[in-house]
Write an enzyme that holds these catalytic residues in place. Sequence first.
Site, PDB file in Angstrom:
ATOM      1  N   LEU A 249     -76.749   8.151  49.951  1.00  0.00           N
ATOM      2  CA  LEU A 249     -76.944   9.762  49.898  1.00  0.00           C
ATOM      3  C   LEU A 249     -77.712  10.433  50.384  1.00  0.00           C
ATOM      4  O   LEU A 249     -79.078  10.690  49.907  1.00  0.00           O
ATOM      5  CB  LEU A 249     -76.738  10.389  48.289  1.00  0.00           C
ATOM      6  CG  LEU A 249     -75.688  10.098  47.356  1.00  0.00           C
ATOM      7  CD1 LEU A 249     -76.648  10.470  45.861  1.00  0.00           C
ATOM      8  CD2 LEU A 249     -74.735  10.880  47.927  1.00  0.00           C
ATOM      9  N   HIS A 250     -77.810   9.582  51.983  1.00  0.00           N
ATOM     10  CA  HIS A 250     -79.637   9.777  52.629  1.00  0.00           C
ATOM     11  C   HIS A 250     -78.541  11.193  53.467  1.00  0.00           C
ATOM     12  O   HIS A 250     -77.890  10.603  54.616  1.00  0.00           O
ATOM     13  CB  HIS A 250     -79.479   8.419  53.432  1.00  0.00           C
ATOM     14  CG  HIS A 250     -80.176   7.375  52.137  1.00  0.00           C
ATOM     15  ND1 HIS A 250     -81.085   8.216  51.912  1.00  0.00           N
ATOM     16  CD2 HIS A 250     -79.894   5.961  51.966  1.00  0.00           C
ATOM     17  CE1 HIS A 250     -81.373   6.723  50.568  1.00  0.00           C
ATOM     18  NE2 HIS A 250     -80.177   5.734  50.871  1.00  0.00           N
TER      19      HIS A 250
ATOM     20  N   CYS B  15     -66.091   0.845  61.444  1.00  0.00           N
ATOM     21  CA  CYS B  15     -65.267   1.699  60.775  1.00  0.00           C
ATOM     22  C   CYS B  15     -64.900   2.772  59.740  1.00  0.00           C
ATOM     23  O   CYS B  15     -63.839   3.159  60.268  1.00  0.00           O
ATOM     24  CB  CYS B  15     -65.941   0.696  59.182  1.00  0.00           C
ATOM     25  SG  CYS B  15     -65.611  -1.192  59.446  1.00  0.00           S
TER      26      CYS B  15
END
Length: 435
Positions: free
Chosen positions: A253-254, A263
């Site tokens: 959540l940054h 990926c």
Amino acid sequence: MKITVVGTGYVGLVSGVCFSDFGHEVICVDKSAEKIEQLSKGQVPIYEPGLEDVLARNAAAGRLKFSTDLVSAVDGADAVFIAVGTPTRRGDGHADLRYVMAAAEEIGRALTGYTVVVTKSTVPVGTNRKVAEVIRAAVPGARFDIAANPEFLREGAAIEDFMKPDRVVVGVESEKAKAVMAAIYRPLYLRDFPIVYTGLETAEMIKYAANAFLATKISFINEIAALCERAGADVKGVAKGIGLDGRIGSKFLHAGPGYGGSCFPKDTSALARIGQEYGVPQRITETVIAVNDAVRRRMVDKILDLCEGKVAGRKIAVLGVTFKPETDDMREAPSLTIVPALIGARAKVHVVDPHGRREGEALLPGVVWEEDAYTAAQDAEAVVILTEWNQFRALDLKRLAGSMAVPRMADLRNIYDRETVLAAGFTAWDGVGRG
């Protein structure tokens, strides 16, 4: 156990080295003679903290070897792991399975007894059954089982993730294969790390679902960040406030310039294509991809706005170009969108990254590489923080501002706060979602 790992890229090398540290006899195979020679000398071709030390320890103990000879490496192996690349296929977003299928055929022809062939590469649902078909077609009488064993390694923390995993996922369809996989991962089982046994398709889906969900969290908070900027809210406070909810969690959540790496971009793209193939569109994942692309373009606009709409002929210092700290991986890094856009606007871009230059020189033509942040910022009219390396978290901001022609900062990782930066002598600062 005797284990063969086919492919010495990031996943294959880390897996092989860590399996040997479990006490297994491991041979890592690759077609590149140059890479095998390098690894045999203890030289690691990628930057991953701790990997070189673990490799050296197990090579010295005789448990870890490297070879270009797949046939001899597979002979007598209890398990053969396929860990070759599955890049996004040009044009349609599918995972390119050419290398997986080629490896499967070679492995099939080399089998000498019962072996568990394990797919470690990230592959779409149904791939493991196709691998089995390829092996049977190559050698109709081959005695083997297929297992799916997706990896969940974070670049920069891969050794710890392998040795202390959140979980190990194993897709199998026979008790015999399950017993082999249980023996391989016994050191983790004895320390109570969760080992989840599923069917083949479920294991394949877990990998894609996990990465798509994490990418969704990143795109979600980046959209909230854009709204915070308009509404006068602070996304760091928002992230903390929602992250303390146990149902949501604080990780991923940054707010920043979007996700990248080996990926998330290819796995979200592949999952979207899988959904289309099965007639079940993955609308959330498709939107996540679109949001991530838009976030990168928005970061370019933020830099331009900070420079009053003009960067032509101006020196811009960019701190960090790898997609995240503690890796030299440039795959799908935000810098590959942002830096070329600045160069296209005729900015003079000077770059510094602790480990990004080896790959970055070919991927970012037109930039000037510097040794440290202060040299990069000398006489610059803006400094842009793109990767949150530790050395950029503790900069002497007064020294940095004092060396710049126009002291402005675009902090795209929210390392600093406005008051601290302006108090150090900067005349302008912009973060992501900071009101």
